[in-house]
Design a protein around this motif. Sequence first.
Motif, PDB file in Angstrom:
ATOM      1  N   GLU A   1      71.621  -1.956  -5.277  1.00 11.31           N
ATOM      2  CA  GLU A   1      70.465  -1.398  -6.047  1.00 11.31           C
ATOM      3  C   GLU A   1      70.895  -1.413  -7.523  1.00 11.31           C
ATOM      4  O   GLU A   1      71.863  -0.729  -7.661  1.00 11.31           O
ATOM      5  CB  GLU A   1      69.670  -0.066  -5.835  1.00 11.31           C
ATOM      6  N   GLY A   2      70.083  -2.144  -8.387  1.00 10.05           N
ATOM      7  CA  GLY A   2      70.370  -2.342  -9.721  1.00 10.05           C
ATOM      8  C   GLY A   2      70.001  -0.989 -10.533  1.00 10.05           C
ATOM      9  O   GLY A   2      69.285  -0.154  -9.820  1.00 10.05           O
ATOM     10  N   PRO A   3      70.117  -1.047 -11.584  1.00 13.13           N
ATOM     11  CA  PRO A   3      70.703  -2.025 -12.560  1.00 13.13           C
ATOM     12  C   PRO A   3      72.299  -1.608 -12.864  1.00 13.13           C
ATOM     13  O   PRO A   3      72.522  -0.569 -13.033  1.00 13.13           O
ATOM     14  CB  PRO A   3      69.901  -2.034 -14.111  1.00 13.13           C
ATOM     15  N   TYR A   4      73.051  -2.729 -12.679  1.00 17.96           N
ATOM     16  CA  TYR A   4      74.448  -2.477 -13.191  1.00 17.96           C
ATOM     17  C   TYR A   4      74.485  -2.604 -14.612  1.00 17.96           C
ATOM     18  O   TYR A   4      73.701  -3.890 -15.141  1.00 17.96           O
ATOM     19  CB  TYR A   4      75.278  -3.482 -12.364  1.00 17.96           C
ATOM     20  N   ASP A   5      75.506  -2.200 -15.231  1.00 17.00           N
ATOM     21  CA  ASP A   5      75.506  -2.442 -16.850  1.00 17.00           C
ATOM     22  C   ASP A   5      76.755  -3.424 -16.977  1.00 17.00           C
ATOM     23  O   ASP A   5      76.696  -3.967 -18.240  1.00 17.00           O
ATOM     24  CB  ASP A   5      76.036  -1.039 -17.413  1.00 17.00           C
ATOM     25  N   PHE A   6      77.561  -3.583 -16.209  1.00 15.16           N
ATOM     26  CA  PHE A   6      78.882  -4.339 -16.040  1.00 15.16           C
ATOM     27  C   PHE A   6      79.001  -5.132 -14.782  1.00 15.16           C
ATOM     28  O   PHE A   6      79.022  -4.372 -13.705  1.00 15.16           O
ATOM     29  CB  PHE A   6      80.071  -3.638 -16.665  1.00 15.16           C
ATOM     30  N   VAL A   7      79.484  -6.514 -14.762  1.00 17.10           N
ATOM     31  CA  VAL A   7      79.727  -7.180 -13.562  1.00 17.10           C
ATOM     32  C   VAL A   7      80.968  -8.112 -13.722  1.00 17.10           C
ATOM     33  O   VAL A   7      81.194  -8.789 -14.493  1.00 17.10           O
ATOM     34  CB  VAL A   7      78.372  -7.954 -13.147  1.00 17.10           C
ATOM     35  N   PHE A   8      82.012  -7.735 -12.723  1.00 14.22           N
ATOM     36  CA  PHE A   8      83.103  -8.670 -12.750  1.00 14.22           C
ATOM     37  C   PHE A   8      83.170  -9.605 -11.501  1.00 14.22           C
ATOM     38  O   PHE A   8      83.066  -9.110 -10.371  1.00 14.22           O
ATOM     39  CB  PHE A   8      84.333  -7.770 -12.962  1.00 14.22           C
ATOM     40  N   ILE A   9      83.154 -10.903 -11.761  1.00 16.34           N
ATOM     41  CA  ILE A   9      82.911 -11.994 -10.590  1.00 16.34           C
ATOM     42  C   ILE A   9      84.529 -12.565 -10.428  1.00 16.34           C
ATOM     43  O   ILE A   9      84.846 -13.125 -11.502  1.00 16.34           O
ATOM     44  CB  ILE A   9      82.163 -12.878 -10.876  1.00 16.34           C
ATOM     45  N   ASP A  10      84.981 -11.917  -9.408  1.00 19.81           N
ATOM     46  CA  ASP A  10      86.420 -12.664  -9.085  1.00 19.81           C
ATOM     47  C   ASP A  10      86.746 -12.670  -7.686  1.00 19.81           C
ATOM     48  O   ASP A  10      87.694 -12.261  -7.247  1.00 19.81           O
ATOM     49  CB  ASP A  10      87.430 -11.421  -9.656  1.00 19.81           C
ATOM     50  N   ALA A  11      85.806 -13.620  -7.061  1.00 17.68           N
ATOM     51  CA  ALA A  11      85.909 -13.728  -5.308  1.00 17.68           C
ATOM     52  C   ALA A  11      86.129 -15.119  -5.389  1.00 17.68           C
ATOM     53  O   ALA A  11      87.029 -16.082  -5.730  1.00 17.68           O
ATOM     54  CB  ALA A  11      85.003 -13.191  -4.698  1.00 17.68           C
ATOM     55  N   ASP A  12      85.400 -15.813  -4.297  1.00 19.71           N
ATOM     56  CA  ASP A  12      85.524 -17.523  -3.940  1.00 19.71           C
ATOM     57  C   ASP A  12      84.669 -18.080  -4.954  1.00 19.71           C
ATOM     58  O   ASP A  12      83.619 -17.609  -5.111  1.00 19.71           O
ATOM     59  CB  ASP A  12      84.821 -17.505  -2.482  1.00 19.71           C
ATOM     60  N   LYS A  13      85.125 -19.091  -5.374  1.00 15.53           N
ATOM     61  CA  LYS A  13      84.989 -19.593  -6.880  1.00 15.53           C
ATOM     62  C   LYS A  13      83.707 -20.647  -6.482  1.00 15.53           C
ATOM     63  O   LYS A  13      82.735 -20.754  -7.309  1.00 15.53           O
ATOM     64  CB  LYS A  13      85.968 -20.465  -7.365  1.00 15.53           C
ATOM     65  N   GLN A  14      83.669 -20.896  -5.087  1.00 19.29           N
ATOM     66  CA  GLN A  14      82.539 -21.858  -4.707  1.00 19.29           C
ATOM     67  C   GLN A  14      81.397 -21.169  -5.078  1.00 19.29           C
ATOM     68  O   GLN A  14      80.110 -21.727  -5.266  1.00 19.29           O
ATOM     69  CB  GLN A  14      82.436 -21.990  -3.229  1.00 19.29           C
ATOM     70  N   ASN A  15      81.185 -19.654  -5.037  1.00 18.88           N
ATOM     71  CA  ASN A  15      79.804 -18.945  -5.080  1.00 18.88           C
ATOM     72  C   ASN A  15      79.567 -18.221  -6.456  1.00 18.88           C
ATOM     73  O   ASN A  15      78.903 -17.527  -6.682  1.00 18.88           O
ATOM     74  CB  ASN A  15      79.833 -17.924  -3.900  1.00 18.88           C
ATOM     75  N   ASP A  16      80.677 -18.832  -7.249  1.00 21.06           N
ATOM     76  CA  ASP A  16      80.211 -18.142  -8.665  1.00 21.06           C
ATOM     77  C   ASP A  16      78.940 -18.373  -9.318  1.00 21.06           C
ATOM     78  O   ASP A  16      78.378 -17.289  -9.994  1.00 21.06           O
ATOM     79  CB  ASP A  16      81.279 -18.843  -9.787  1.00 21.06           C
TER      80      ASP A  16
END
Length: 220
Positions: free
Chosen positions: A130-145
């Motif tokens: 459940e949001g809202p998030y203030d900050f998101v860091f994306i660093d997993a499988d690049k196919q799903n970026d």
Amino acid sequence: MVEHAPKPSWIDVEKWLTETVVKPGPEHERALSTAVERGMPPIEVQPTAGKLLHLLVRMSGARRVLEIGTLAGYSTIWMAQALPEGGHLDTLEYLPEHAEIARENLAAAGLEERVTVHVGSALETLPSLEGPYDFVFIDADKQNDSNYLQWAVRLGRPGTAIVVDNAVWEGALLDPSMDETNAPGIIAALELLGRPPFDATVVQTVGGKGWDGFALALVK
Ligand code: SAH
Ligand code: DHB
Ligand code: MG
């Protein structure tokens, strides 16, 4: 400058900056060394980048952080340490063995109450958050970026800050045949970041992990 002297290497400079400016604590070192001991791939963010994430969380005033891709919890620790009293971080990890080591490292850093490690494929976990998030860091499988960016908008709000790691990938943006698994996903994500609702840039980096970069974005 002395002519013909060997040039200092990126890695040596990175090490000097880490020791002189960043000064990681024992909890950071522990996360790195347990990862090596337990045979995890050495693909954590560099200490300079971990400290950057920490500062960005503080500068943005974020109270709720979402991380996709935990590994041993190294970047998690840097960001969780930036949270104010009452703040929380949710981190998503596919592999149970990674999640378990991350939990140990987070506990050793005294952060177990500030962080929830969710085990499973991120695309399956994200709908339960459940949001809202203030900050998101994306660093997993690049196919799903791209999918993760869409989730960051869905679970974010206008003003949510987003960082995407590995945005340059040794320049594979211009030559996807360099890595047919990951490059197309990275390129698609960058194309998405060039359009509304994102306001974004990419910073290229060199250092211990070679030539790469990160995207920095705000949701408009
Ligand atoms: N952010 C970490 C490094 C993450 S490495 C740090 O800087 O310290 C990428 C992690 O994403 C790995 O642990 C991998 O198992 C995880 N991962 C890969 N695919 C995933 C998926 N579909 N869902 C969740 N996690 C995934
Ligand atoms: C890899 C993944 C990363 O997130 C990273 O920062 C470096 C390398 C990899 O899968 O090789
Ligand atoms: Mg990465």
